[in-house]
Design a protein around this motif. Structure first.
Motif, mmCIF file in Angstrom:
data_model
loop_
_atom_site.group_PDB
_atom_site.id
_atom_site.type_symbol
_atom_site.label_atom_id
_atom_site.label_comp_id
_atom_site.label_asym_id
_atom_site.label_seq_id
_atom_site.Cartn_x
_atom_site.Cartn_y
_atom_site.Cartn_z
ATOM 1 N N LEU A 90 0.830 -1.204 0.000
ATOM 2 C CA LEU A 90 0.000 0.000 0.000
ATOM 3 C C LEU A 90 0.866 1.256 0.000
ATOM 4 C CD1 LEU A 90 -2.631 -0.961 2.737
ATOM 5 C CD2 LEU A 90 -2.953 -0.987 0.252
ATOM 6 N N VAL A 91 0.466 2.220 -0.848
ATOM 7 C CA VAL A 91 1.130 3.526 -0.919
ATOM 8 C C VAL A 91 0.033 4.583 -1.023
ATOM 9 C CG1 VAL A 91 2.767 4.977 -2.193
ATOM 10 C CG2 VAL A 91 3.083 2.497 -2.165
ATOM 11 N N ALA A 92 0.157 5.661 -0.269
ATOM 12 C CA ALA A 92 -0.854 6.728 -0.323
ATOM 13 C C ALA A 92 -0.800 7.434 -1.668
ATOM 14 C CB ALA A 92 -0.622 7.722 0.806
ATOM 15 N N LEU A 93 -1.967 7.793 -2.195
ATOM 16 C CA LEU A 93 -2.022 8.553 -3.445
ATOM 17 C C LEU A 93 -1.449 9.948 -3.257
ATOM 18 C CD1 LEU A 93 -5.547 7.868 -5.012
ATOM 19 C CD2 LEU A 93 -3.313 7.335 -6.005
ATOM 20 N N ASP A 94 -1.759 10.562 -2.110
ATOM 21 C CA ASP A 94 -1.343 11.937 -1.838
ATOM 22 C C ASP A 94 -0.261 11.951 -0.772
ATOM 23 O OD1 ASP A 94 -3.353 13.011 -3.564
ATOM 24 O OD2 ASP A 94 -4.821 12.554 -1.991
ATOM 25 N N ARG A 95 0.523 13.014 -0.789
ATOM 26 C CA ARG A 95 1.538 13.173 0.244
ATOM 27 C C ARG A 95 0.853 13.243 1.615
ATOM 28 N NH1 ARG A 95 4.945 17.583 2.471
ATOM 29 N NH2 ARG A 95 7.079 16.787 2.612
ATOM 30 N N ASN A 96 1.464 12.647 2.612
ATOM 31 C CA ASN A 96 0.871 12.661 3.952
ATOM 32 C C ASN A 96 0.779 14.100 4.473
ATOM 33 O OD1 ASN A 96 2.823 9.715 4.768
ATOM 34 N ND2 ASN A 96 0.745 9.803 3.967
ATOM 35 N N PRO A 97 -0.302 14.418 5.195
ATOM 36 C CA PRO A 97 -0.480 15.790 5.684
ATOM 37 C C PRO A 97 0.536 16.171 6.762
ATOM 38 C CG PRO A 97 -2.243 14.365 6.472
ATOM 39 C CD PRO A 97 -1.467 13.570 5.473
ATOM 40 N N ASP A 98 1.044 15.219 7.509
ATOM 41 C CA ASP A 98 2.042 15.499 8.553
ATOM 42 C C ASP A 98 3.192 14.520 8.346
ATOM 43 O OD1 ASP A 98 3.554 16.012 10.780
ATOM 44 O OD2 ASP A 98 1.865 15.959 12.187
ATOM 45 N N VAL A 99 4.339 15.046 7.946
ATOM 46 C CA VAL A 99 5.471 14.165 7.622
ATOM 47 C C VAL A 99 6.579 14.260 8.665
ATOM 48 C CG1 VAL A 99 4.956 14.166 5.152
ATOM 49 C CG2 VAL A 99 6.513 15.895 6.080
ATOM 50 N N ARG A 100 6.244 14.839 9.836
ATOM 51 C CA ARG A 100 7.233 14.903 10.917
ATOM 52 C C ARG A 100 7.541 13.504 11.439
ATOM 53 N NH1 ARG A 100 4.561 17.947 15.501
ATOM 54 N NH2 ARG A 100 2.711 16.986 14.586
ATOM 55 N N GLY A 101 8.750 13.332 11.879
ATOM 56 C CA GLY A 101 9.100 12.095 12.572
ATOM 57 C C GLY A 101 8.457 12.088 13.948
ATOM 58 N N PRO A 102 8.451 10.932 14.611
ATOM 59 C CA PRO A 102 7.805 10.859 15.922
ATOM 60 C C PRO A 102 8.554 11.647 16.995
ATOM 61 C CG PRO A 102 8.829 8.767 15.337
ATOM 62 C CD PRO A 102 8.954 9.646 14.135
ATOM 63 N N ASP A 103 7.785 12.304 17.887
ATOM 64 C CA ASP A 103 8.349 12.967 19.064
ATOM 65 C C ASP A 103 8.706 11.933 20.126
ATOM 66 O OD1 ASP A 103 7.823 15.655 18.096
ATOM 67 O OD2 ASP A 103 5.706 15.220 18.457
ATOM 68 N N ARG A 104 7.936 10.869 20.156
ATOM 69 C CA ARG A 104 8.197 9.809 21.130
ATOM 70 C C ARG A 104 7.521 8.528 20.633
ATOM 71 N NH1 ARG A 104 4.030 8.965 24.992
ATOM 72 N NH2 ARG A 104 2.237 10.305 24.577
ATOM 73 N N GLU A 105 7.809 7.443 21.326
ATOM 74 C CA GLU A 105 7.285 6.149 20.897
ATOM 75 C C GLU A 105 6.653 5.437 22.091
ATOM 76 O OE1 GLU A 105 9.911 3.685 18.647
ATOM 77 O OE2 GLU A 105 11.119 5.374 17.925
ATOM 78 N N ILE A 106 5.599 4.691 21.809
ATOM 79 C CA ILE A 106 5.049 3.800 22.828
ATOM 80 C C ILE A 106 4.871 2.420 22.207
ATOM 81 C CG2 ILE A 106 3.859 5.661 24.042
ATOM 82 C CD1 ILE A 106 1.209 4.486 22.979
ATOM 83 N N GLU A 107 4.837 1.417 23.073
ATOM 84 C CA GLU A 107 4.626 0.046 22.620
ATOM 85 C C GLU A 107 3.432 -0.511 23.381
ATOM 86 O OE1 GLU A 107 8.194 -2.502 21.560
ATOM 87 O OE2 GLU A 107 7.481 -3.558 23.344
ATOM 88 N N VAL A 108 2.534 -1.133 22.669
ATOM 89 C CA VAL A 108 1.355 -1.738 23.294
ATOM 90 C C VAL A 108 1.328 -3.206 22.892
ATOM 91 C CG1 VAL A 108 -1.166 -1.747 23.429
ATOM 92 C CG2 VAL A 108 0.063 0.437 23.251
ATOM 93 N N HIS A 109 1.299 -4.075 23.881
ATOM 94 C CA HIS A 109 1.228 -5.516 23.606
ATOM 95 C C HIS A 109 -0.233 -5.962 23.581
ATOM 96 C CE1 HIS A 109 5.518 -6.836 23.920
ATOM 97 N NE2 HIS A 109 5.607 -5.605 24.376
ATOM 98 N N LEU A 110 -0.537 -6.775 22.575
ATOM 99 C CA LEU A 110 -1.857 -7.392 22.473
ATOM 100 C C LEU A 110 -1.730 -8.745 23.145
ATOM 101 C CD1 LEU A 110 -2.416 -6.505 18.729
ATOM 102 C CD2 LEU A 110 -2.971 -5.129 20.757
ATOM 103 N N THR A 111 -2.515 -8.935 24.185
ATOM 104 C CA THR A 111 -2.290 -10.074 25.067
ATOM 105 C C THR A 111 -3.599 -10.833 25.294
ATOM 106 O OG1 THR A 111 -2.506 -8.479 26.889
ATOM 107 C CG2 THR A 111 -0.285 -9.130 26.270
ATOM 108 N N GLY A 112 -3.463 -12.040 25.798
ATOM 109 C CA GLY A 112 -4.668 -12.804 26.054
ATOM 110 C C GLY A 112 -4.356 -14.238 26.395
ATOM 111 N N ASN A 113 -5.408 -14.946 26.606
ATOM 112 C CA ASN A 113 -5.323 -16.356 26.941
ATOM 113 C C ASN A 113 -6.360 -17.082 26.097
ATOM 114 O OD1 ASN A 113 -6.059 -18.872 28.238
ATOM 115 N ND2 ASN A 113 -4.764 -18.207 29.950
ATOM 116 N N MET A 114 -5.861 -17.805 25.076
ATOM 117 C CA MET A 114 -6.758 -18.462 24.133
ATOM 118 C C MET A 114 -7.688 -19.441 24.833
ATOM 119 S SD MET A 114 -6.182 -17.819 20.750
ATOM 120 C CE MET A 114 -6.119 -19.264 19.699
ATOM 121 N N ASP A 115 -7.163 -20.199 25.801
ATOM 122 C CA ASP A 115 -7.965 -21.245 26.447
ATOM 123 C C ASP A 115 -9.117 -20.644 27.241
ATOM 124 O OD1 ASP A 115 -6.320 -23.196 25.406
ATOM 125 O OD2 ASP A 115 -4.935 -23.099 27.109
ATOM 126 N N ARG A 116 -8.844 -19.561 27.905
ATOM 127 C CA ARG A 116 -9.888 -18.949 28.738
ATOM 128 C C ARG A 116 -10.652 -17.874 27.981
ATOM 129 N NH1 ARG A 116 -6.768 -16.493 33.071
ATOM 130 N NH2 ARG A 116 -8.743 -15.987 34.054
#
Ligand SMILES: [Cu+2]
Length: 159
Positions: free
Chosen positions: A24-50
């Protein structure tokens, strides 16, 4: 690992070309092309059995604090799927740019499917408000794979 170049589940051996996120590539230039000010990580977690689903090991009913953003800041969010199922993760109120190597023409999405054991990064420009952030498989959301992203004005900004 980054699986944005992998076909979806069940599409490995279908005998025809399968488009993947990295195509996938955007047709138009992105409206905000700044790099990130900071980063976060979110884990998707769970228990299949329960059949328990959560983020960072806790359900929405166990976590009372929102994920805090500041208006206008650019945040890189990395979703890490620790489970054996795919999760289509949706952030309300925003379009975010997938970090898949397309520079200022990054594809813009409001939902991204994270494959089992996969991770996906995206950059987002925070818009003020309280925004639901959740798996779009309704039962996963209902079981707790959800947070609120709270975007507050920058210090010193007019309310
Ligand atoms: Cu899910």
């Amino acid at each position: 690992m980054d699986r944005t170049g992998d076909p979806g589940i069940g599409l490995d051996d279908v005998g025809h070309k399968v488009l993947v996120y990295r195509d996938l590539v955007a047709l138009d230039r992105n409206p905000d092309v700044r790099g990130p000010d900071r980063e976060i990580e979110v884990h998707l977690t769970g228990n299949m059995d329960r059949y328990m689903w959560s983020m960072d090991g806790a359900t929405i009913s166990e976590v009372h604090e929102p994920i805090p953003f500041r208006a206008g800041e650019r945040v890189r969010v990395t979703l890490v799927n620790d489970t054996m199922m795919a999760h289509p993760i949706h952030l309300h109120g925003h379009l975010f740019e997938l970090v898949t190597g397309h520079g200022d023409h990054a594809p813009r999405k409001h939902t991204v499917n994270v494959l089992p054991g996969g991770k996906v990064s995206w950059d987002v420009t925070a818009i003020p408000g309280n925004w639901a952030f959740h798996c779009h498989l309704f039962l996963h959301m209902a079981m707790g794979m959800m947070r609120v992203v709270q975007v507050r004005p920058m210090e010193g900004d007019a309310a």
